[in-house]
Design a protein around this motif. Structure first.
Motif, PDB file in Angstrom:
ATOM      1  N   PHE A 192       0.811  -1.215   0.000  1.00 16.50           N
ATOM      2  CA  PHE A 192       0.000   0.000   0.000  1.00 16.50           C
ATOM      3  C   PHE A 192       0.848   1.270   0.000  1.00 16.50           C
ATOM      4  O   PHE A 192       0.406   2.306  -0.491  1.00 16.50           O
ATOM      5  CB  PHE A 192      -0.943  -0.006   1.208  1.00 16.50           C
ATOM      6  N   VAL A 193       2.055   1.198   0.527  1.00 17.55           N
ATOM      7  CA  VAL A 193       2.916   2.382   0.582  1.00 17.55           C
ATOM      8  C   VAL A 193       3.629   2.633  -0.747  1.00 17.55           C
ATOM      9  O   VAL A 193       3.702   3.774  -1.220  1.00 17.55           O
ATOM     10  CB  VAL A 193       3.956   2.246   1.721  1.00 17.55           C
ATOM     11  N   PHE A 194       4.127   1.562  -1.370  1.00 16.40           N
ATOM     12  CA  PHE A 194       5.025   1.738  -2.516  1.00 16.40           C
ATOM     13  C   PHE A 194       4.397   1.535  -3.894  1.00 16.40           C
ATOM     14  O   PHE A 194       4.968   1.976  -4.895  1.00 16.40           O
ATOM     15  CB  PHE A 194       6.225   0.787  -2.375  1.00 16.40           C
ATOM     16  N   ILE A 195       3.272   0.863  -3.989  1.00 20.35           N
ATOM     17  CA  ILE A 195       2.687   0.599  -5.315  1.00 20.35           C
ATOM     18  C   ILE A 195       1.624   1.649  -5.616  1.00 20.35           C
ATOM     19  O   ILE A 195       0.558   1.685  -4.994  1.00 20.35           O
ATOM     20  CB  ILE A 195       2.100  -0.816  -5.397  1.00 20.35           C
ATOM     21  N   THR A 196       1.944   2.499  -6.579  1.00 21.83           N
ATOM     22  CA  THR A 196       1.046   3.603  -6.935  1.00 21.83           C
ATOM     23  C   THR A 196       0.714   3.661  -8.418  1.00 21.83           C
ATOM     24  O   THR A 196      -0.160   4.416  -8.819  1.00 21.83           O
ATOM     25  CB  THR A 196       1.686   4.947  -6.529  1.00 21.83           C
ATOM     26  N   ALA A 197       1.418   2.858  -9.235  1.00 14.05           N
ATOM     27  CA  ALA A 197       1.211   2.900 -10.688  1.00 14.05           C
ATOM     28  C   ALA A 197       1.558   1.546 -11.298  1.00 14.05           C
ATOM     29  O   ALA A 197       2.250   0.731 -10.665  1.00 14.05           O
ATOM     30  CB  ALA A 197       2.080   3.998 -11.308  1.00 14.05           C
ATOM     31  N   PRO A 198       1.094   1.252 -12.535  1.00 11.13           N
ATOM     32  CA  PRO A 198       1.410  -0.023 -13.190  1.00 11.13           C
ATOM     33  C   PRO A 198       2.909  -0.315 -13.274  1.00 11.13           C
ATOM     34  O   PRO A 198       3.319  -1.477 -13.240  1.00 11.13           O
ATOM     35  CB  PRO A 198       0.802   0.147 -14.586  1.00 11.13           C
ATOM     36  N   SER A 199       3.722   0.733 -13.358  1.00  8.72           N
ATOM     37  CA  SER A 199       5.174   0.537 -13.468  1.00  8.72           C
ATOM     38  C   SER A 199       5.791  -0.012 -12.173  1.00  8.72           C
ATOM     39  O   SER A 199       6.947  -0.453 -12.171  1.00  8.72           O
ATOM     40  CB  SER A 199       5.854   1.859 -13.825  1.00  8.72           C
ATOM     41  N   ASP A 200       5.031  -0.011 -11.091  1.00  5.94           N
ATOM     42  CA  ASP A 200       5.534  -0.520  -9.808  1.00  5.94           C
ATOM     43  C   ASP A 200       5.274  -2.013  -9.623  1.00  5.94           C
ATOM     44  O   ASP A 200       5.492  -2.543  -8.531  1.00  5.94           O
ATOM     45  CB  ASP A 200       4.869   0.228  -8.643  1.00  5.94           C
TER      46      ASP A 200
END
Length: 418
Positions: A170-178
């Protein structure tokens, strides 16, 4: 509650404690997918979400291969040693060293497959990063703590590891590139649990180097369970892999969105089976038979309730969790899958509890191989034409076959001993 506690025997109190711990862990396994799967689908998009789910299907197969069936055979051996007040060290380390060797072999096989198959080599790093979860699960001595009936400690460690994994997502994944963070964080969670519980288990045993020559009978029994588990996981992984090959990662994403929820429903009885297994393994045949007579109608009734609930509110569940129109359009397939929870609850009563407790490893192996071959064959025939619908038909058909076979082998064992 205190009056009830006084009426229970020491063995029953132990089962109750282990069951309550496993219920907490299983409850977390229900809640976290409801948070993680919709979140990943929204943040990554169907294609990248399907890719990381495909990697998890392959890792499930790797875990079964590295375990070699010890989760069943070693648990039984440890529970018997516990009842006799013996030393756990010999059994513990013949499992540990065999698993370490298998961990290396499985990684070599996975690397060969990933770099040889163009479908996998494009995103090779996702599959290799996912292998950290396999290492963590192989180090995790859950079979040992189940055998000595101390599941509370294992539950605490697993809860911490799973919560850590969820927070990182939840902290680090913000976009498809993640998307590449998913296997990294998943591996961190499993490695944390595996390393910590391994260190905790060391206080119960004395270090030993491997002695494979004196363990041949044990490994032979484990191989039968290993074959069963491989057939089961191959069948499970095949659903996602075959669908991915013929329909693409996005369709695997839709299937995973449904499958992760159904898996939670399938495993509603798992905490009870795990808590009961060491206890049932020590009992006589007549006592095992009486337990099964009581359990079958209860499991069937609860399974039917689960089916009815999904049929009634399946649309609301999918609409609430996912915001993708493509997923919602296929909600009727999710409802089809509800019957899997009923089939699996009953078939697992035999293959996860009764068969291991009775040492019917060969029957269990035959059951899983037949079902696995059926699933893969049917999938290869119908998925190229029916796509997602074909995969779900194959999954339902396989669970039905498992229930039929479980009923046959169970009845045959009862008749043979009457």
């Amino acid at each position: 509650m205190s009056k009830l506690s006084k009426k229970l025997s020491s063995e029953q109190k132990t089962i109750a404690k282990n069951y309550s711990s496993l219920v907490v862990l299983q409850g977390l396994n229900y809640i976290l997918p409801l948070l993680i799967i919709p979140f990943l689908e929204r943040q990554l998009g169907l294609e990248k979400f399907g890719l990381v789910m495909l990697a998890q299907y392959l890792m499930a197969f790797c875990v079964a291969a590295a375990d070699f069936g010890f989760n069943v055979t070693a648990t039984r051996e440890i529970s018997i040693i516990k009842s006799q007040g013996g030393d756990y060290s010999t059994v513990y380390f013949k499992v540990f060293w065999a698993r370490m060797i298998l961990l290396i072999l499985v990684f070599g096989l996975l690397s060969l497959v990933v770099f040889s198959v163009p479908r996998f080599s494009i995103e090779w790093h996702i599959y290799l990063l996912s292998y950290g979860a396999v290492i963590g699960q192989t180090l995790l001595p859950d079979w040992f703590f189940q055998g000595i009936e101390k599941m509370r400690l294992l539950t605490v460690v697993n809860v911490v590891a799973k919560v850590l994994f969820t927070i990182l997502l939840f902290v680090f994944i913000t976009a498809p590139s993640d998307y590449f963070y998913v296997p990294i964080f998943n591996s961190i969670g499993f490695l944390t649990a595996g390393i910590f519980t391994f260190l905790l288990s060391m206080k119960y045993v004395k270090w030993q180097w491997p002695n494979f020559k004196e363990s041949q009978e044990f490994y032979k029994e484990s191989f039968q369970v290993f074959t069963s588990n491989i057939a089961s996981q191959l069948s499970y992984a095949a659903n996602g892999v075959i669908l991915g090959i013929f329909a693409g990662d996005a369709v695997v994403g839709i299937f995973s969105a449904f499958d992760k929820l159904i898996i939670a429903a399938k495993k509603m009885f798992l905490p009870f089976y795990q808590a009961m297994y060491p206890y049932m393994a020590r009992k006589s045949f007549s006592e095992k038979k009486q337990m099964m007579k009581k359990l079958i109608p209860i499991v069937a009734f609860v399974g039917l309730i689960g089916v009815v609930v999904i049929l009634l509110i399946g649309d609301w569940i999918i609409e609430f969790l996912y915001n993708d129109v493509t997923i919602y359009k296929n909600t009727y397939l999710f409802k089809w899958m509800s019957i899997i929870a009923f089939f699996t609850g009953l078939s697992s009563l035999f293959q996860a509890l009764y068969a291991p407790a009775r040492k019917l490893f060969k029957n269990r192996m035959m059951m899983m191989i037949i079902a696995g071959v059926f699933n893969i064959t049917l999938s290869l025939i119908i998925v190229p034409y029916l796509g997602l619908k074909g995969t779900i038909i194959a999954a339902i058909g396989t669970e039905a076959i498992l229930l039929v076979l479980a009923s046959y082998f169970y009845r045959s064992d009862i008749i043979r001993h009457e």
